[in-house]
Scaffold this motif. Structure first.
Motif, PDB file in Angstrom:
ATOM      1  N   ASP A 143       0.762  -7.508   6.450  1.00 33.90           N
ATOM      2  CA  ASP A 143       0.542  -7.426   7.660  1.00 33.90           C
ATOM      3  C   ASP A 143       0.741  -5.996   8.371  1.00 33.90           C
ATOM      4  N   GLY A 144       0.758  -5.135   7.408  1.00 26.31           N
ATOM      5  CA  GLY A 144       0.902  -3.539   7.679  1.00 26.31           C
ATOM      6  C   GLY A 144       2.287  -3.341   8.125  1.00 26.31           C
ATOM      7  N   ARG A 145       3.292  -4.142   7.547  1.00 27.52           N
ATOM      8  CA  ARG A 145       4.946  -3.798   7.969  1.00 27.52           C
ATOM      9  C   ARG A 145       5.128  -2.656   7.048  1.00 27.52           C
ATOM     10  N   ALA A 146       5.952  -1.715   8.113  1.00 34.41           N
ATOM     11  CA  ALA A 146       6.352  -0.489   7.231  1.00 34.41           C
ATOM     12  C   ALA A 146       7.910  -0.912   6.621  1.00 34.41           C
ATOM     13  N   LEU A 147       7.485  -0.429   5.245  1.00 38.87           N
ATOM     14  CA  LEU A 147       8.902  -0.836   4.310  1.00 38.87           C
ATOM     15  C   LEU A 147       9.777   0.629   4.142  1.00 38.87           C
ATOM     16  N   PRO A 148      10.964   0.341   3.504  1.00 38.67           N
ATOM     17  CA  PRO A 148      11.847   1.455   3.522  1.00 38.67           C
ATOM     18  C   PRO A 148      11.226   2.390   2.392  1.00 38.67           C
ATOM     19  N   VAL A 149      11.275   3.530   2.420  1.00 37.73           N
ATOM     20  CA  VAL A 149      10.917   4.485   1.444  1.00 37.73           C
ATOM     21  C   VAL A 149      11.941   5.361   0.984  1.00 37.73           C
ATOM     22  N   ARG A 150      12.154   5.694  -0.322  1.00 34.74           N
ATOM     23  CA  ARG A 150      12.918   6.993  -0.808  1.00 34.74           C
ATOM     24  C   ARG A 150      12.012   7.671  -1.600  1.00 34.74           C
ATOM     25  N   VAL A 151      12.153   9.110  -1.614  1.00 31.74           N
ATOM     26  CA  VAL A 151      11.252   9.827  -2.609  1.00 31.74           C
ATOM     27  C   VAL A 151      12.268  10.592  -3.533  1.00 31.74           C
ATOM     28  N   ARG A 152      12.497   9.947  -5.019  1.00 33.07           N
ATOM     29  CA  ARG A 152      13.297  10.560  -5.791  1.00 33.07           C
ATOM     30  C   ARG A 152      12.988  10.418  -7.366  1.00 33.07           C
TER      31      ARG A 152
ATOM     32  N   ASP B 219       1.023  -1.182   0.034  1.00 31.53           N
ATOM     33  CA  ASP B 219      -0.041  -0.015  -0.070  1.00 31.53           C
ATOM     34  C   ASP B 219       0.904   1.238  -0.125  1.00 31.53           C
ATOM     35  N   VAL B 220       0.562   2.108  -0.996  1.00 34.35           N
ATOM     36  CA  VAL B 220       1.331   3.353  -1.162  1.00 34.35           C
ATOM     37  C   VAL B 220       0.545   4.516  -0.785  1.00 34.35           C
ATOM     38  N   ALA B 221       1.096   5.440   0.259  1.00 29.27           N
ATOM     39  CA  ALA B 221       0.046   6.499   0.626  1.00 29.27           C
ATOM     40  C   ALA B 221       0.972   7.627   1.332  1.00 29.27           C
ATOM     41  N   CYS B 222       0.185   8.733   1.492  1.00 34.79           N
ATOM     42  CA  CYS B 222       0.682   9.903   2.379  1.00 34.79           C
ATOM     43  C   CYS B 222       0.345   9.840   3.778  1.00 34.79           C
ATOM     44  N   ASP B 223       1.332  10.183   4.330  1.00 35.97           N
ATOM     45  CA  ASP B 223       0.968  10.199   5.986  1.00 35.97           C
ATOM     46  C   ASP B 223       0.702  11.536   6.351  1.00 35.97           C
ATOM     47  N   ALA B 224       0.044  11.835   7.538  1.00 31.96           N
ATOM     48  CA  ALA B 224      -0.498  13.004   7.947  1.00 31.96           C
ATOM     49  C   ALA B 224       0.314  14.407   7.765  1.00 31.96           C
TER      50      ALA B 224
ATOM     51  N   SER C 104      11.315  -1.193  -0.999  1.00 25.91           N
ATOM     52  CA  SER C 104      12.007  -2.519  -0.991  1.00 25.91           C
ATOM     53  C   SER C 104      11.475  -3.405  -0.053  1.00 25.91           C
ATOM     54  N   LEU C 105      11.147  -4.729  -0.352  1.00 26.59           N
ATOM     55  CA  LEU C 105      10.685  -5.825   0.500  1.00 26.59           C
ATOM     56  C   LEU C 105      11.859  -6.141   1.561  1.00 26.59           C
ATOM     57  N   GLY C 106      13.177  -5.781   1.205  1.00 30.25           N
ATOM     58  CA  GLY C 106      14.275  -6.235   2.179  1.00 30.25           C
ATOM     59  C   GLY C 106      14.811  -4.774   2.886  1.00 30.25           C
TER      60      GLY C 106
END
Length: 281
Positions: free
Chosen positions: A49-58, A34-39, A65-67
């Motif tokens: 299961d709602g696990r947070a994945l690493p994020v970059r915006v570029r 799921d890709v979204a914006c936070d508050a 990434s799953l890893g």
């Protein structure tokens, strides 16, 4: 198929400009995400299961990434150059291996036949000698000194020109193309292919561009690139086998395929085999 080597890489999962609080459901290598914006307006990506994945915006995109990526997202210095226009082309879904999508992008010989009267035209079908190397320090595949006659090399070009190219593969499902910039011969236009592997035989392709072109309307720039990629899609979806063969004996290469041969060798070296076929069937 082993996924482990590719699990720890960065992948594009959406356009940052299109994110909202509701988010969008997509997938990465078979896992729903799921890709979204936070508050606070930051991108967040959650996996199973709602696990947070690493994020970059570029480069206009959200990457995840799953890893656990061992290195930062690859640099594109031109993305920080003043005066360039950045073009978020959008997304095209393609029923093919994500590795096939990248390899097709590296293929120069198909220009006159698939992109007739735009990127190539008969009788200008010969691929001149060019240089290919795997640059050990950066760990990237590069093709340089690539020259090809093009009736309309870019939306900003008027009339046919011999275009010079450089191709670069900095990650298994991404490629960066540098090509002659008609309005500024001392600079390169940058056209990228960022591929999101949804499954081994299905991907979302996110082209992105960083251009010197003050004349062309943004809609026209996007449409020009989408036209080209939709021409590619029909070819990609009919390739057999669907997965990219890594065994050198499975498809007969020609001199024009030097980049493809180097790309396959590099994939094999790193065990980047998600979306590949390892032995003849």
């Amino acid at each position: 198929m082993s996924m482990q080597a590719m699990i720890d890489e960065w992948y594009p999962v959406g356009l940052f400009s299109q994110l909202d609080r509701a988010g969008r459901k997509t997938a990465l290598m078979g896992e729903p995400i799921d890709v979204a914006c936070d508050a606070d307006g930051n991108a967040r990506v959650t996996g199973r299961d709602g696990r947070a994945l690493p994020v970059r915006v570029r480069y206009g995109h959200v990457w995840s990434s799953l890893g656990e990526p061992k290195k930062e997202l690859f640099p594109i210095p031109e993305a920080d150059q003043p005066g360039r226009r950045f073009v978020d082309v959008g997304v095209v879904r393609v029923r093919c291996s994500p590795l096939r999508a990248v390899e097709n992008f590296l293929d120069i010989a198909h220009f006159p036949f698939v992109h007739t009267d735009i990127l190539g035209a008969e009788p200008h079908t010969e691929v001149q000698n060019y240089k290919v190397e795997i640059r050990e320090e950066e760990d990237e595949v590069w093709a340089t000194q690539v020259k090809f006659y093009q009736p309309q090399a870019a939306k900003s070009a008027s009339g046919g020109i011999t275009t010079e190219y450089m191709y670069r593969v900095p990650a298994p499902t991404c490629s960066v193309l540098y090509k002659t910039c008609p309005p500024r011969p001392s600079e390169w236009d940058v056209i990228t292919l960022f591929v999101q592997p949804l499954a081994e035989d299905l991907c979302d392709v996110w082209p992105w561009m960083a251009l010197f072109d003050d004349e062309t309307a943004m809609t026209d720039l996007i449409h020009f690139q989408q036209t080209i990629f939709l021409q590619d899609r029909s070819i990609l979806e009919n390739q057999i086998p669907r997965l990219l063969p890594l065994d050198p004996g499975m498809e007969i290469p020609t001199r024009a395929d030097l980049t493809s041969i180097a790309y396959r060798r590099w994939l094999k070296r790193h065990n980047y085999t998600y979306g590949a076929q390892l032995v003849a069937q």
